[in-house]
Design an enzyme around this catalytic site. Structure first.
Site, PDB file in Angstrom:
ATOM      1  CE  LYS A  88      72.514 -74.319   2.147  1.00  0.00           C
ATOM      2  NZ  LYS A  88      71.580 -73.270   1.641  1.00  0.00           N
ATOM      3  NE  ARG A 114      73.613 -69.954   6.398  1.00  0.00           N
ATOM      4  CZ  ARG A 114      72.858 -71.061   6.419  1.00  0.00           C
ATOM      5  NH1 ARG A 114      73.315 -72.175   6.928  1.00  0.00           N
ATOM      6  NH2 ARG A 114      71.656 -71.052   5.901  1.00  0.00           N
ATOM      7  NE  ARG A 119      62.500 -74.750   3.457  1.00  0.00           N
ATOM      8  CZ  ARG A 119      63.802 -74.497   3.453  1.00  0.00           C
ATOM      9  NH1 ARG A 119      64.636 -75.351   2.913  1.00  0.00           N
ATOM     10  NH2 ARG A 119      64.276 -73.386   3.955  1.00  0.00           N
ATOM     11  NE  ARG A 169      63.673 -73.746   7.723  1.00  0.00           N
ATOM     12  CZ  ARG A 169      64.880 -73.763   7.176  1.00  0.00           C
ATOM     13  NH1 ARG A 169      65.330 -74.846   6.596  1.00  0.00           N
ATOM     14  NH2 ARG A 169      65.640 -72.691   7.201  1.00  0.00           N
ATOM     15  NE  ARG A 193      66.269 -68.348   5.739  1.00  0.00           N
ATOM     16  CZ  ARG A 193      65.333 -69.194   5.291  1.00  0.00           C
ATOM     17  NH1 ARG A 193      64.050 -68.873   5.346  1.00  0.00           N
ATOM     18  NH2 ARG A 193      65.676 -70.348   4.806  1.00  0.00           N
TER      19      ARG A 193
HETATM   20  P1  AMP Z   1      69.472 -73.518   7.076  1.00  0.00           P
HETATM   21  O1  AMP Z   1      68.610 -74.633   7.537  1.00  0.00           O
HETATM   22  O2  AMP Z   1      70.831 -73.975   6.654  1.00  0.00           O
HETATM   23  O3  AMP Z   1      68.804 -72.643   6.049  1.00  0.00           O
HETATM   24  O4  AMP Z   1      69.729 -72.579   8.365  1.00  0.00           O
HETATM   25  C1  AMP Z   1      68.663 -71.920   9.003  1.00  0.00           C
HETATM   26  C2  AMP Z   1      69.200 -70.819   9.907  1.00  0.00           C
HETATM   27  O5  AMP Z   1      70.074 -71.381  10.890  1.00  0.00           O
HETATM   28  C3  AMP Z   1      70.020 -69.749   9.208  1.00  0.00           C
HETATM   29  O6  AMP Z   1      69.218 -68.749   8.630  1.00  0.00           O
HETATM   30  C4  AMP Z   1      70.870 -69.239  10.376  1.00  0.00           C
HETATM   31  O7  AMP Z   1      70.112 -68.390  11.215  1.00  0.00           O
HETATM   32  C5  AMP Z   1      71.171 -70.498  11.148  1.00  0.00           C
HETATM   33  N1  AMP Z   1      72.418 -71.153  10.671  1.00  0.00           N
HETATM   34  C6  AMP Z   1      72.537 -72.384  10.085  1.00  0.00           C
HETATM   35  N2  AMP Z   1      73.811 -72.652   9.770  1.00  0.00           N
HETATM   36  C7  AMP Z   1      74.531 -71.570  10.185  1.00  0.00           C
HETATM   37  C8  AMP Z   1      75.907 -71.212  10.119  1.00  0.00           C
HETATM   38  N3  AMP Z   1      76.822 -72.016   9.548  1.00  0.00           N
HETATM   39  N4  AMP Z   1      76.279 -70.017  10.634  1.00  0.00           N
HETATM   40  C9  AMP Z   1      75.380 -69.183  11.196  1.00  0.00           C
HETATM   41  N5  AMP Z   1      74.082 -69.443  11.269  1.00  0.00           N
HETATM   42  C10 AMP Z   1      73.633 -70.618  10.767  1.00  0.00           C
END
Ligand code: AMP
Length: 190
Positions: free
Chosen positions: A14, A89, A128, A134, A145
């Site tokens: 993404k 999400r 990554r 991270r 996740r």
């Molecule tokens: P990402 O970088 O998009 O993989 O997001 C990393 C983490 O941030 C996720 O595993 C969630 O804990 C939190 N997160 C990011 N976007 C959302 C969202 N739209 N709703 C809830 N948690 C989020």
């Protein structure tokens, strides 16, 4: 430019494809994961709350996320189109996004779904982890996740289907091939 919602499992690309789309079409980019990581880095109250969820591989509660998203969206220039990366999400977030956009006279635009097999996803995320470090890119949290993705996020694909804006792109072994297809898809919609 229409808005774009980029959708897929952790590690599906993404962020990577968003960066390419932003460059080519000069759009705004909202990555909710980046917003939250920024809050954590700055040690804000929101960051403290978010960290607990992120480190456990869990989603931040919908009401909090919806609030954050509206604020970030309103800080973007109107009319240029925005990529939503990592949001929505859950069905509740999708409904809230639609409502927020409608209130502003805007549309959801198009949804781009990235489909990648789970073994490739895991390999990418572990790679990554070595590069970016991270905190949530370790095997145990990645598995959580994935589970959260299957349970709460994947059903949303059907929601987008009903909205008539779902465009699916399946991993074909090369980023260039994927990008070519995605750009074609975007051009056809604009
Ligand atoms: P990402 O970088 O998009 O993989 O997001 C990393 C983490 O941030 C996720 O595993 C969630 O804990 C939190 N997160 C990011 N976007 C959302 C969202 N739209 N709703 C809830 N948690 C989020």
């Amino acid at each position: 430019m229409k808005n774009i919602i980029i959708f897929g499992a952790p590690g599906s690309g993404k962020g990577t494809y968003s960066d390419e789309i932003v460059k080519r079409y000069n759009m705004g980019h909202i990555s909710t994961g980046d917003v939250l990581r920024g809050e954590i880095k700055n040690g804000t109250e929101l960051g403290k709350i978010a960290k607990g969820y992120i480190d456990q591989g869990q989603l931040i509660p919908d009401d909090l996320m919806i609030d954050i998203l509206a604020k970030v969206y309103d800080s973007h220039e109107e009319g240029r189109g925005v990529i939503f990366d990592g949001f929505p999400r859950t069905i509740a977030q999708a409904e809230a996004l639609k409502q927020m956009l409608t209130q502003r006279g805007h549309d959801l635009g198009m949804m781009i779904e990235l489909v990648v097999d789970e073994q490739t996803l895991m390999e990418r995320l572990l790679r990554r982890a070595e590069i970016e470090g991270r905190a949530d890119d370790n095997e145990e949290t990645i598995r959580k996740r994935f589970a959260v993705y299957h349970q709460k996020t994947e059903p949303l694909a059907q929601w987008f289907e009903q909205e008539g804006i779902r465009h699916t792109f399946t991993w074909k072994g090369s980023k260039e091939l994927m990008l070519e297809e995605i750009f074609k898809g975007i051009d056809a919609e604009n």
